[in-house]
Design a protein around this motif. Structure first.
Motif, short mmCIF file in Angstrom:
data_model
loop_
_atom_site.label_atom_id
_atom_site.label_comp_id
_atom_site.label_asym_id
_atom_site.label_seq_id
_atom_site.Cartn_x
_atom_site.Cartn_y
_atom_site.Cartn_z
N ASN A 2 15.99 27.34 35.16
CA ASN A 2 17.15 26.51 34.86
C ASN A 2 17.86 26.97 33.59
OD1 ASN A 2 16.76 24.89 37.10
ND2 ASN A 2 16.83 22.98 35.97
N ILE A 3 17.06 27.34 32.57
CA ILE A 3 17.65 27.82 31.32
C ILE A 3 18.43 29.11 31.55
CG2 ILE A 3 17.11 28.76 29.04
CD1 ILE A 3 14.74 26.83 28.92
N LEU A 4 17.80 30.07 32.22
CA LEU A 4 18.44 31.37 32.42
C LEU A 4 19.66 31.28 33.33
CD1 LEU A 4 15.30 33.67 32.73
CD2 LEU A 4 16.82 33.40 30.77
N VAL A 5 19.55 30.49 34.38
CA VAL A 5 20.69 30.33 35.30
C VAL A 5 21.86 29.67 34.58
CG1 VAL A 5 21.50 29.10 37.35
CG2 VAL A 5 19.33 30.33 37.42
N SER A 6 21.56 28.67 33.74
CA SER A 6 22.63 28.01 33.00
C SER A 6 23.30 28.97 32.01
CB SER A 6 22.06 26.80 32.25
OG SER A 6 23.06 26.14 31.52
N LEU A 7 22.52 29.87 31.44
CA LEU A 7 23.07 30.82 30.48
C LEU A 7 24.00 31.85 31.13
CD1 LEU A 7 19.96 31.51 28.19
CD2 LEU A 7 22.05 30.31 27.55
N VAL A 8 23.67 32.26 32.36
CA VAL A 8 24.45 33.33 33.01
C VAL A 8 25.42 32.79 34.04
CG1 VAL A 8 22.52 34.93 32.68
CG2 VAL A 8 22.75 33.74 34.87
N ARG A 9 25.52 31.49 34.19
CA ARG A 9 26.32 30.91 35.28
C ARG A 9 27.79 31.31 35.24
NH1 ARG A 9 28.53 25.68 33.50
NH2 ARG A 9 27.97 25.37 31.31
N ASN A 10 28.32 31.53 34.06
CA ASN A 10 29.73 31.89 33.94
C ASN A 10 29.99 33.39 34.08
OD1 ASN A 10 30.54 29.20 33.47
ND2 ASN A 10 30.01 29.38 31.29
N TYR A 11 28.94 34.16 34.20
CA TYR A 11 29.08 35.62 34.27
C TYR A 11 28.68 36.20 35.63
CZ TYR A 11 29.06 34.75 29.26
OH TYR A 11 29.33 34.26 28.00
N VAL A 12 28.18 35.36 36.51
CA VAL A 12 27.72 35.82 37.83
C VAL A 12 28.76 35.46 38.88
CG1 VAL A 12 25.93 35.65 39.59
CG2 VAL A 12 25.31 35.56 37.17
N PRO A 13 29.27 36.42 39.63
CA PRO A 13 30.22 36.11 40.71
C PRO A 13 29.59 35.19 41.75
CG PRO A 13 30.21 38.47 40.23
CD PRO A 13 29.06 37.87 39.48
N LYS A 14 30.37 34.32 42.31
CA LYS A 14 29.86 33.35 43.28
C LYS A 14 29.26 34.03 44.51
CE LYS A 14 33.02 29.60 42.02
NZ LYS A 14 34.06 28.65 42.51
N GLU A 15 29.79 35.20 44.87
CA GLU A 15 29.32 35.88 46.07
C GLU A 15 27.88 36.34 45.97
OE1 GLU A 15 33.63 35.90 45.75
OE2 GLU A 15 32.02 36.58 44.40
N ILE A 16 27.39 36.61 44.76
CA ILE A 16 26.03 37.14 44.60
C ILE A 16 25.14 36.21 43.78
CG2 ILE A 16 26.79 39.54 44.81
CD1 ILE A 16 26.52 39.73 41.74
N ARG A 17 25.55 34.96 43.63
CA ARG A 17 24.78 34.07 42.75
C ARG A 17 23.37 33.80 43.28
NH1 ARG A 17 27.98 30.93 45.88
NH2 ARG A 17 27.13 28.98 46.70
N ILE A 18 23.21 33.64 44.59
CA ILE A 18 21.89 33.35 45.14
C ILE A 18 20.92 34.51 44.93
CG2 ILE A 18 20.58 32.78 47.21
CD1 ILE A 18 22.23 30.48 46.11
N PRO A 19 21.30 35.77 45.25
CA PRO A 19 20.39 36.89 44.94
C PRO A 19 20.04 36.99 43.46
CG PRO A 19 22.09 37.60 46.47
CD PRO A 19 22.47 36.24 46.01
N VAL A 20 21.00 36.72 42.58
CA VAL A 20 20.71 36.77 41.14
C VAL A 20 19.73 35.66 40.77
CG1 VAL A 20 21.73 36.46 38.85
CG2 VAL A 20 22.91 37.84 40.55
N PHE A 21 19.92 34.47 41.30
CA PHE A 21 18.99 33.37 41.01
C PHE A 21 17.58 33.72 41.48
CE2 PHE A 21 22.66 30.08 41.42
CZ PHE A 21 23.22 30.59 40.26
#
Length: 231
Positions: free
Chosen positions: A53-72
């Motif tokens: 949750n911490i890491l996802v919240s930190l990078v949420r504004n820098y990850v394109p929506k199209e690849i957010r699930i693979p990044v998570f």
């Protein structure tokens, strides 16, 4: 503070991952034969949930929506690998006891669900608190189910605590009653399903009781008063 209070209520009770969302049931039902296994998996899941949750919240504004699930998923997998290595190094007996269900935390729907539904839309503090409350709610269900199955199955509590806490914890084992032959249905998956069903039923009964005690909305009383005046 009321916002954080609502997050706590959702994670611990109203939206509990195990009792309401019914997520992560595979490890929940598989490793809760004893409190030690349940607590070990619960703590591991809690650490991964808060960290992701911490890491996802930190990078949420820098990850394109199209690849957010693979990044998570990559973030969660990295955290699970770290936790797995730590358990292997400092609690090897627990590592063997949990087996495949420790690395399978990567696929736990609770973690990816909170990353997508909450952490990707909120700041770090709120996301951290949400992960903590959801992890605690999930761990509490694990421990309660593990306690019930262990007492019924082998008449003990905290058997094998040394696997989690070290050799000194072997003194924590409590013998509730003497069991000559283990009650296998409580130790096997059918017992887990029955125990889980009873916990869900108990929660529903408590919720219904609380709802019945709440005062009726003022709208009903106003409507009745108007009907009385008209009559």
């Amino acid at each position: 503070m009321s916002n954080y209070s609502e997050i706590a209520k959702q994670g611990l009770w109203y939206n509990n991952p195990g009792l309401v969302q019914l997520l992560g049931l595979c490890p929940l039902l598989a490793v809760t034969a004893t409190i030690t296994n349940a607590l070990g998996l619960g703590i591991a899941t809690l650490v991964v949930l808060v960290g992701s949750n911490i890491l996802v919240s930190l990078v949420r504004n820098y990850v394109p929506k199209e690849i957010r699930i693979p990044v998570f998923v990559m973030i969660i997998a990295a955290l699970v690998t770290c936790v797995q290595l730590l358990v292997n190094a400092y609690a090897y007996g627990l590592y063997l006891s949990l087996g495949i269900f420790l690395p399978l935390i990567v696929t736990n729907c609770v973690i990816i669900g909170r990353a997508e539904a909450f952490a990707s839309r909120n700041n770090v503090l709120r996301s951290t608190f949400d992960g903590l409350m959801m992890g605690l709610g999930f761990t509490i269900v694990l421990v309660i189910l593990g306690a019930g199955r262990e007492i019924l199955g082998q008449g003990t509590l905290f058997a094998g605590a040394d696997l989690l806490l070290g050799d000194w914890a072997s003194a924590l084992t409590v013998h509730v009653w003497q069991v000559d032959t283990p009650f296998l249905i409580a130790m096997l998956p059918p017992g887990a399903f029955i125990g889980m069903g009873l916990l869900i039923a108990l929660k529903n009964i408590i919720d219904s009781s609380i709802k019945a005690r709440q005062p009726k909305p003022q709208v009903e009383s106003i409507a009745r008063a108007r009907i009385t005046k008209v009559g």
